[in-house]
Design an enzyme around this catalytic site. Structure first.
Site, PDB file in Angstrom:
ATOM      1  N   GLY A  49       0.851  -1.165   0.000  1.00  0.00           N
ATOM      2  CA  GLY A  49       0.000   0.000   0.000  1.00  0.00           C
ATOM      3  C   GLY A  49       0.892   1.222   0.000  1.00  0.00           C
ATOM      4  O   GLY A  49       2.069   1.150   0.370  1.00  0.00           O
ATOM      5  N   GLN A  54       3.264  10.097   0.931  1.00  0.00           N
ATOM      6  CA  GLN A  54       4.565   9.415   0.993  1.00  0.00           C
ATOM      7  C   GLN A  54       5.456   9.746  -0.194  1.00  0.00           C
ATOM      8  O   GLN A  54       6.658   9.495  -0.150  1.00  0.00           O
ATOM      9  CB  GLN A  54       4.367   7.894   1.085  1.00  0.00           C
ATOM     10  CG  GLN A  54       3.742   7.470   2.403  1.00  0.00           C
ATOM     11  CD  GLN A  54       3.635   5.968   2.506  1.00  0.00           C
ATOM     12  OE1 GLN A  54       2.676   5.381   2.037  1.00  0.00           O
ATOM     13  NE2 GLN A  54       4.633   5.331   3.097  1.00  0.00           N
ATOM     14  N   CYS A  98       6.464   0.305   7.339  1.00  0.00           N
ATOM     15  CA  CYS A  98       6.049   1.415   6.491  1.00  0.00           C
ATOM     16  C   CYS A  98       7.233   1.871   5.639  1.00  0.00           C
ATOM     17  O   CYS A  98       8.354   1.973   6.153  1.00  0.00           O
ATOM     18  CB  CYS A  98       5.568   2.566   7.373  1.00  0.00           C
ATOM     19  SG  CYS A  98       4.973   3.983   6.454  1.00  0.00           S
ATOM     20  N   LEU A  99       6.975   2.155   4.372  1.00  0.00           N
ATOM     21  CA  LEU A  99       8.050   2.632   3.494  1.00  0.00           C
ATOM     22  C   LEU A  99       8.666   3.918   4.035  1.00  0.00           C
ATOM     23  O   LEU A  99       9.830   4.209   3.776  1.00  0.00           O
ATOM     24  CB  LEU A  99       7.512   2.891   2.081  1.00  0.00           C
ATOM     25  CG  LEU A  99       6.904   1.698   1.343  1.00  0.00           C
ATOM     26  CD1 LEU A  99       6.428   2.122  -0.037  1.00  0.00           C
ATOM     27  CD2 LEU A  99       7.895   0.563   1.249  1.00  0.00           C
ATOM     28  N   HIS A 140      -3.957   1.717   8.088  1.00  0.00           N
ATOM     29  CA  HIS A 140      -2.577   2.210   8.038  1.00  0.00           C
ATOM     30  C   HIS A 140      -2.420   3.235   6.900  1.00  0.00           C
ATOM     31  O   HIS A 140      -1.889   4.334   7.114  1.00  0.00           O
ATOM     32  CB  HIS A 140      -1.616   1.034   7.841  1.00  0.00           C
ATOM     33  CG  HIS A 140      -0.189   1.434   7.660  1.00  0.00           C
ATOM     34  ND1 HIS A 140       0.803   1.118   8.560  1.00  0.00           N
ATOM     35  CD2 HIS A 140       0.431   2.141   6.678  1.00  0.00           C
ATOM     36  CE1 HIS A 140       1.957   1.622   8.149  1.00  0.00           C
ATOM     37  NE2 HIS A 140       1.760   2.243   6.995  1.00  0.00           N
ATOM     38  N   GLU A 141      -2.898   2.879   5.724  1.00  0.00           N
ATOM     39  CA  GLU A 141      -2.735   3.781   4.573  1.00  0.00           C
ATOM     40  C   GLU A 141      -3.511   5.077   4.768  1.00  0.00           C
ATOM     41  O   GLU A 141      -3.021   6.167   4.467  1.00  0.00           O
ATOM     42  CB  GLU A 141      -3.207   3.106   3.281  1.00  0.00           C
ATOM     43  CG  GLU A 141      -2.324   1.991   2.790  1.00  0.00           C
ATOM     44  CD  GLU A 141      -0.855   2.341   2.829  1.00  0.00           C
ATOM     45  OE1 GLU A 141      -0.492   3.498   2.548  1.00  0.00           O
ATOM     46  OE2 GLU A 141      -0.054   1.450   3.159  1.00  0.00           O
ATOM     47  N   HIS A 144      -2.107   7.832   6.831  1.00  0.00           N
ATOM     48  CA  HIS A 144      -1.139   8.719   6.170  1.00  0.00           C
ATOM     49  C   HIS A 144      -1.816  10.005   5.670  1.00  0.00           C
ATOM     50  O   HIS A 144      -1.176  11.046   5.571  1.00  0.00           O
ATOM     51  CB  HIS A 144      -0.498   8.018   4.964  1.00  0.00           C
ATOM     52  CG  HIS A 144       0.625   7.089   5.330  1.00  0.00           C
ATOM     53  ND1 HIS A 144       1.770   7.519   5.952  1.00  0.00           N
ATOM     54  CD2 HIS A 144       0.784   5.752   5.152  1.00  0.00           C
ATOM     55  CE1 HIS A 144       2.588   6.485   6.138  1.00  0.00           C
ATOM     56  NE2 HIS A 144       2.006   5.403   5.665  1.00  0.00           N
TER      57      HIS A 144
HETATM   58 NI    NI Z   1       2.902   3.516   5.661  1.00  0.00          NI
END
Ligand code: NI
Length: 186
Positions: A49, A54, A98-99, A140-141, A144
């Protein structure tokens, strides 16, 4: 189309409340490009995701690419201007990554069932009910888009080990906790 640089924890863009897109913006060529870039970036970094902030775009758009059944893959879901309604507040825990927070894992408890109301890329109203792991991926997404990172949701305190480096997590924590919790690597 391009692989974008991913903003890492500490960059202010990750803490902004993302702006909603207008109908005209949703169907624009610019948004199509952003979605392509997000897909390529997600693939490059190996996430399941990704959210627009991000890649330094503070707009309310995210992509979920979680395959519950690898033999019957479903296309990634693009959600625009999403809103979450909790359908079952009972909590489930998953180790999240997470990225934007590389090399870190944290155990996060979230509601186990939700509904997500959003617009698709044609600007149409859509709705998805997600439970279990998929519910965590969505939450989670979508966090953001509100400037929230999973590390904010860890229950810190003595006597627990809710956060770890990925290597130590794999070595010491992944196995003993495997039965009741899962993994989210995005
Ligand atoms: Ni994330």
């Amino acid at each position: 189309m391009a692989i974008r640089k991913v903003a890492r924890m500490g960059h202010p863009v990750l803490r902004l409340k993302a702006r909603e897109l207008t109908r005209e913006e949703i169907v624009s060529a610019e948004t199509r490009r952003l979605v392509q870039d997000l897909l390529e970036t997600m693939e490059e970094y190996g996430g399941i995701g990704i959210a627009a902030p991000q890649v330094h775009e503070s707009v309310s758009l995210a992509i979920i690419d979680y395959q519950e059944d690898e033999e019957n893959p479903i296309p990634p879901t693009v959600v625009v201007n999403p809103k979450i309604t909790v359908l079952d507040e009972s909590k489930q825990g998953y180790w999240e990554g997470c990225l934007s927070v590389p090399e870190i894992r944290g155990l996060v408890y979230r509601p186990r069932k939700i509904r997500v109301d959003f617009k698709d890329l044609e600007g149409k109203d859509r709705s998805i009910v997600a439970e279990g792991f998929l519910a965590t991926v969505f939450q989670h997404e979508l966090d953001h888009l509100s400037g929230v990172l999973f590390v904010d949701r860890i229950e810190y305190g003595p006597g627990t080990s809710p956060i770890a480096f990925t290597e130590e997590y794999a070595k010491h924590l992944a196995h003993e906790r495997a039965e009741d919790i899962g993994e989210l690597d995005d």
